[in-house]
Scaffold this active site. Sequence first.
Site, mmCIF file in Angstrom:
data_model
loop_
_atom_site.group_PDB
_atom_site.id
_atom_site.type_symbol
_atom_site.label_atom_id
_atom_site.label_comp_id
_atom_site.label_asym_id
_atom_site.label_seq_id
_atom_site.Cartn_x
_atom_site.Cartn_y
_atom_site.Cartn_z
ATOM 1 N N ARG A 52 0.830 -1.204 0.000
ATOM 2 C CA ARG A 52 0.000 0.000 0.000
ATOM 3 C C ARG A 52 0.865 1.256 0.000
ATOM 4 O O ARG A 52 0.429 2.327 -0.420
ATOM 5 C CB ARG A 52 -0.957 0.028 1.195
ATOM 6 C CG ARG A 52 -2.044 1.100 1.003
ATOM 7 C CD ARG A 52 -2.941 1.242 2.210
ATOM 8 N NE ARG A 52 -2.161 1.616 3.360
ATOM 9 C CZ ARG A 52 -2.285 1.080 4.572
ATOM 10 N NH1 ARG A 52 -3.182 0.139 4.793
ATOM 11 N NH2 ARG A 52 -1.519 1.474 5.559
ATOM 12 N N TYR A 104 -6.312 23.305 -14.048
ATOM 13 C CA TYR A 104 -7.079 22.087 -14.266
ATOM 14 C C TYR A 104 -8.329 22.102 -13.384
ATOM 15 O O TYR A 104 -8.234 22.198 -12.161
ATOM 16 C CB TYR A 104 -6.197 20.870 -13.965
ATOM 17 C CG TYR A 104 -6.898 19.569 -14.155
ATOM 18 C CD1 TYR A 104 -7.243 19.116 -15.421
ATOM 19 C CD2 TYR A 104 -7.226 18.785 -13.069
ATOM 20 C CE1 TYR A 104 -7.905 17.925 -15.596
ATOM 21 C CE2 TYR A 104 -7.888 17.575 -13.234
ATOM 22 C CZ TYR A 104 -8.220 17.162 -14.502
ATOM 23 O OH TYR A 104 -8.880 15.975 -14.666
ATOM 24 N N ASP A 177 2.388 22.422 -11.492
ATOM 25 C CA ASP A 177 1.770 21.375 -12.306
ATOM 26 C C ASP A 177 2.357 21.547 -13.708
ATOM 27 O O ASP A 177 1.988 22.462 -14.441
ATOM 28 C CB ASP A 177 0.254 21.541 -12.308
ATOM 29 C CG ASP A 177 -0.454 20.462 -13.131
ATOM 30 O OD1 ASP A 177 0.200 19.838 -13.984
ATOM 31 O OD2 ASP A 177 -1.669 20.259 -12.930
ATOM 32 N N LYS A 202 -1.174 11.727 -18.781
ATOM 33 C CA LYS A 202 -1.115 12.483 -20.022
ATOM 34 C C LYS A 202 0.180 12.170 -20.777
ATOM 35 O O LYS A 202 0.349 11.073 -21.231
ATOM 36 C CB LYS A 202 -1.283 13.970 -19.698
ATOM 37 C CG LYS A 202 -2.437 14.261 -18.707
ATOM 38 C CD LYS A 202 -3.793 13.967 -19.289
ATOM 39 C CE LYS A 202 -4.942 14.034 -18.268
ATOM 40 N NZ LYS A 202 -5.033 15.244 -17.464
HETATM 41 C C1 LIG Z 1 -5.447 15.522 -16.188
HETATM 42 C C2 LIG Z 1 -4.796 16.585 -15.397
HETATM 43 C C3 LIG Z 1 -4.744 16.507 -14.003
HETATM 44 C C4 LIG Z 1 -5.372 15.388 -13.231
HETATM 45 O O1 LIG Z 1 -4.784 14.143 -13.537
HETATM 46 P P1 LIG Z 1 -5.582 12.769 -13.368
HETATM 47 O O2 LIG Z 1 -4.582 11.721 -13.668
HETATM 48 O O3 LIG Z 1 -6.745 12.812 -14.314
HETATM 49 O O4 LIG Z 1 -6.047 12.715 -11.932
HETATM 50 C C5 LIG Z 1 -4.090 17.530 -13.335
HETATM 51 N N1 LIG Z 1 -3.509 18.557 -13.986
HETATM 52 C C6 LIG Z 1 -3.543 18.656 -15.328
HETATM 53 C C7 LIG Z 1 -2.901 19.819 -16.000
HETATM 54 C C8 LIG Z 1 -4.189 17.678 -16.080
HETATM 55 O O5 LIG Z 1 -4.237 17.788 -17.413
#
Ligand SMILES: *Cc1c(COP(=O)(O)O)cnc(C)c1O
Length: 392
Positions: A52, A104, A177, A202
């Site tokens: 975990r 996001y 991010d 992504k």
């Molecule tokens: C998709 C995305 C997220 C969230 O990611 P998940 O894997 O869907 O939880 C956060 N920030 C950005 C810029 C994103 O494109």
Amino acid sequence: MTSKSLSPESLAAQALGWVDETTRAVVPPIHVSTTYLRDPDNQYRSGRVYSRADSPNYNQPEELLAKLENGADALVFSSGMSAASACFLALAPGDHVIVSKVMYWSLRNWLMNFATHWGLKVQFVDTDRIDAVRDAIQPGQTKLIWIETPANPLWTISDIAALSDLAYRAGARLGVDSTCATPVFTRPIELGADIVMHAATKYLNGHSDVIAGALVSARKDDYWQRVRMIRGQLGTVLGALESYLLLRGMRTLFPRVRTASANAQWLAERLVAHPHVAAVLYPGLATFAGRAVAAKQMRGGFGAMMSIRVRGDADISGEHAAIATAAHTNLWKRATSLGGVESLIEHRASVEGDGTPAPSDLLRLSVGIEAKEDLLADLEQALAIAHRRNTP
Ligand SMILES: *Cc1c(COP(=O)(O)O)cnc(C)c1O
């Protein structure tokens, strides 16, 4: 050659060049065990107890990502959201955080609802304006500045180096991010960021078949230990197969992302002149507001995300023309998400709902690695149908 002297492209292509010691396999095995044998003297010398918190599947993706971002350590998570939220949960109720107004949408919702309710003082600021961030800082209270750059879905650029300077002087951390910039174009830690976050769903994975997140830290400090503990206690860990797929995707990160970004630049330059397109939002365009800062902190490309605003006319509003355009693409797939090798198109305001910064005529484009001419031709025919259908 030591891995220090190798370029990021080489490190990624070979996933650090690791070979399985038992079998000499050049691809790592998938470890599915949830539990590990205790030594007869009651110790756990392997360092592994229960999955975990951690698993050998993470060693390579975490180490590779830490190298690509030039960080001290990395952690993979079950999603981008669980990675990002861990950065906020590692703070304390009552702490003040400054976050980008444009970001996001799902993280914005979580911050507005859960995080605020839990006790964080969350302030949404236009982080592309340094003076606005400076004004928002509460000395001694502000613990985290969180930016997304380029930011969904307007691709707003925030200045990582300038904000890291502000954060440092305020005794706060800067979290970035960097999902859409990717380590191919931007390395936030080298610009002064403390934490880099990726929705690994992504570009890092790149094939739209894994939900995953990742964090990279500039330091192994107490805060980072809390982040690690949150993952271990909540169990927001990546599955064994997903870890393997993520590493497999990361091996082709550079050629995928460079091809997609070159396609995006080419498309953006053509779409700005299109009669049915009112505006193209893309940091690689000379006319884009954040272009100068983007050029400073993005090396070799501006990424593969862009948005277009569809022009309305006497017979159809921009909003309806945008929705009709998405309805008539064939090669571009009408779907949410981004960062895969296939191109996706989305009417963003429909997804984000109330509070979205996305104008109603905006289509978000995640540019893939198809032939750029095919992508342009498909968009052009869709734009043409959208306007013809509604013209008597
Ligand atoms: C998709 C995305 C997220 C969230 O990611 P998940 O894997 O869907 O939880 C956060 N920030 C950005 C810029 C994103 O494109």
